[in-house]
Scaffold this motif. Structure first.
Motif, PDB file in Angstrom:
ATOM      1  N   GLU A 184       0.810  -1.227   0.000  1.00  7.60           N
ATOM      2  CA  GLU A 184       0.000   0.000   0.000  1.00  7.60           C
ATOM      3  C   GLU A 184       0.843   1.276   0.000  1.00  7.60           C
ATOM      4  OE1 GLU A 184      -3.200   0.716   3.116  1.00  7.60           O
ATOM      5  OE2 GLU A 184      -3.477  -1.378   2.487  1.00  7.60           O
ATOM      6  N   THR A 185       1.916   1.243   0.813  1.00  2.77           N
ATOM      7  CA  THR A 185       2.729   2.460   0.944  1.00  2.77           C
ATOM      8  C   THR A 185       3.394   2.802  -0.380  1.00  2.77           C
ATOM      9  OG1 THR A 185       3.180   1.718   3.180  1.00  2.77           O
ATOM     10  CG2 THR A 185       4.525   3.545   2.366  1.00  2.77           C
ATOM     11  N   GLY A 188       0.954   3.913  -2.888  1.00  2.21           N
ATOM     12  CA  GLY A 188       0.467   5.256  -2.546  1.00  2.21           C
ATOM     13  C   GLY A 188       1.415   6.332  -3.073  1.00  2.21           C
ATOM     14  N   TYR A 349      12.050   4.954   4.211  1.00  3.63           N
ATOM     15  CA  TYR A 349      10.770   5.515   3.795  1.00  3.63           C
ATOM     16  C   TYR A 349      10.802   7.028   3.977  1.00  3.63           C
ATOM     17  CZ  TYR A 349       5.738   6.489   3.619  1.00  3.63           C
ATOM     18  OH  TYR A 349       4.515   7.003   3.297  1.00  3.63           O
ATOM     19  N   SER A 351       8.446   9.823   2.583  1.00  4.06           N
ATOM     20  CA  SER A 351       7.283  10.065   1.710  1.00  4.06           C
ATOM     21  C   SER A 351       7.468  11.341   0.885  1.00  4.06           C
ATOM     22  CB  SER A 351       6.002  10.134   2.536  1.00  4.06           C
ATOM     23  OG  SER A 351       6.096  11.166   3.471  1.00  4.06           O
ATOM     24  N   TYR A 356      11.242   4.695  -1.023  1.00  2.00           N
ATOM     25  CA  TYR A 356      10.740   3.608  -0.173  1.00  2.00           C
ATOM     26  C   TYR A 356      11.479   2.334  -0.541  1.00  2.00           C
ATOM     27  CZ  TYR A 356       7.208   0.450   1.927  1.00  2.00           C
ATOM     28  OH  TYR A 356       6.538  -0.495   2.671  1.00  2.00           O
ATOM     29  N   LYS A 358      11.597  -1.843   0.803  1.00  2.00           N
ATOM     30  CA  LYS A 358      11.213  -2.893   1.749  1.00  2.00           C
ATOM     31  C   LYS A 358      11.806  -4.209   1.280  1.00  2.00           C
ATOM     32  CE  LYS A 358       6.773  -4.765   2.808  1.00  2.00           C
ATOM     33  NZ  LYS A 358       5.391  -4.440   3.100  1.00  2.00           N
TER      34      LYS A 358
END
Ligand SMILES: Cc1cc2nc3c(=O)[nH]c(=O)nc-3n(C[C@H](O)[C@H](O)[C@H](O)COP(=O)(O)OP(=O)(O)OC[C@H]3O[C@@H](n4cnc5c(N)ncnc54)[C@H](O)[C@@H]3O)c2cc1C
Length: 422
Positions: A184-185, A188, A349, A351, A356, A358
């Motif tokens: 999701e991040t 987004g 991260y 924003s 980002y 992961k």
């Protein structure tokens, strides 16, 4: 021995295989292709749509390459049946062609969902030069376009059309963009980035109907009944392997053509590679359908070597995707979703900077996947770590050796051929 190589399909899988076959054999190679032009890179179609490349720039090999290498190309002809008992194929212009070894490299076609209006003029998949030409022809008469599907092909097309001054809406049925690649991040960040570039993104809503006026698309209707005006709809909701030609034969299917570790189908002398094939996964024990360029070309090389009588094992499909959207780079590799026992670690991260990263860690601490947005430094190294975990371990075929084999001269080749020994 009767050795005539027949390849159905003129995409990267067919052509990479043809190249290996020619390097190592003087036997006849015939490529039959339903498209009427020499092979080209589909990955670069969006760049032509965008206007930053010309059609001629995306050819994989020039016409002379086929001639120079003695590779016969039967273009604009479709293989419609395979008869494994007679070792022949039947083409749509009524020819029966014999083969010694056959490679099925027919790729895939866009899925066109059976919703109302899908056959209207101005509704396209985006896979071929013909799709591209039709879309370019339409650009003068439209100012709005809808992309059905927020996967990487859909987003590349969205970017290209935006560059052409078209107002684009991307409509994704699942709750986020790039749903199979990103969490999701990450999704987004991309959604916000696209919005800043002027692209409208609607997620969590499917298109249920394509509206038309006098046979031509004029908009789409979403599940919530919203009408979005559009003069062009690009359908980018996935692909289906082109397996029609094996209908009625004993070649086993598992959505695509099922191949063993040596890219052979369930029938002797018939191999398959690329977007048409379902092959072993790099983790072992499973098969996967992973229609991306690097898997297609790696499978093709292995298929060709085995067609020649060597014994080379495929290291397995590894998922990887890399895309740049309005200058925002995004890359994923391996398993990006959550699985039992896996630990997910957000390394970076920011924003506000659109950065980002992961990584997914297996229970033993090894990296099994990653997603990265904005800053790809160090990402190739992470990918190499994932690749090392191939179920083949050190029995894996020598990737660099094969690369040298493909790029090198015939004289040097024997050195790199190291048949797999159990
Ligand atoms: C817009 C777009 C962007 C992409 N971007 C990327 C990317 O960035 N990275 C990435 O890894 N992958 C990308 N891909 C996917 C990549 O292009 C495919 O994985 C690759 O083309 C697969 O190669 P292939 O040879 O298996 O199949 P294809 O490229 O589909 O070629 C198959 C050929 O076989 C022909 N054929 C089909 N049926 C028959 C028949 N019965 N008889 C004879 N010929 C037949 C077809 O006409 C076609 O020419 C992208 C794809 C698209 C459409």
């Amino acid at each position: 021995m009767f050795r005539e190589f027949l390849i159905a399909g003129n995409g990267p899988a067919g052509l990479y295989a043809a190249r290996v076959l020619r390097r190592l054999s003087r036997d006849r190679i015939l490529v039959v292709s339903s498209e009427s032009h020499p092979g080209y890179s589909r990955c670069l179609l969006p760049n032509v749509l965008k206007g930053e490349r010309e059609e001629k720039d995306i050819a994989m090999f020039a016409q002379e390459w086929y001639q120079r290498n003695g590779i016969e190309l039967l273009a604009g002809v479709k293989v419609c049946r395979v008869d494994t008992a007679k070792k022949t194929v039947l083409t749509d212009n009524g020819r029966e062609i014999r083969y010694g070894r056959l490679l099925i490299a027919t790729g895939a076609d866009p899925v066109m969902p059976g919703i109302k209006g899908i056959t209207a003029e101005g509704v396209y998949g985006f896979r071929t030069i013909l799709h591209l030409r039709r879309m370019i022809r339409d650009l003068d008469r439209i100012d709005r376009a809808v992309i059905m599907g927020g996967g990487f092909v859909g987003l590349k097309v969205a970017e290209a059309l935006t560059h052409r001054g078209i107002k684009v809406s991307v409509i994704e049925k699942l709750p986020r963009l790039l749903p199979r690649m990103l969490d999701e991040t990450a999704a987004g960040l991309i959604e916000n980035h696209l919005a800043r570039a002027g692209v409208e993104v609607i997620t969590g809503q499917g298109i249920i109907e394509i509206a038309q006026k006098s046979g031509r698309v004029c908009g789409v209707i979403t599940e919530d009944g919203i009408f979005i005006e559009s003069g062009l709809v690009v359908v980018a909701v996935g692909v289906e392997p082109n397996v029609d030609l094996v209908g009625g034969s004993r070649i086993k299917l598992k959505r695509g053509i099922l191949v063993d570790d040596f890219m052979q189908t369930s029938e002797a002398c018939v191999f398959a590679a690329g977007d048409v094939a379902v092959a072993a996964d790099y983790k072992g024990g499973t098969y996967s359908y992973n229609p991306i360029w690097p898997n297609a070309t790696a499978q093709a090389r292995i298929a060709a070597l085995n067609m020649l009588g060597y014994r080379f094992r495929y290291e397995g499909n590894i998922s990887r995707n890399s895309v740049s959207l309005f200058n925002l780079p995004v890359m994923t590799g391996g398993i990006t979703w959550e699985e039992d026992g896996m630990r997910q670690l957000v390394e970076v991260y920011h924003s506000e900077r659109n950065v980002y990263r992961k990584v997914n860690l297996s229970p033993d601490g090894s990296v099994s996947g990653f997603m990265a947005v904005g800053d790809l430094r160090g990402v190739p190294q992470i990918f190499r770590e994932i690749r090392k975990q191939s179920r083949r371990g050190d029995k894996l075929y020598r990737g660099s050796g094969t690369a040298a084999l493909i790029g090198g001269s015939l004289n040097g080749c024997q050195y790199f051929i190291q048949p797999y020994k159990n």
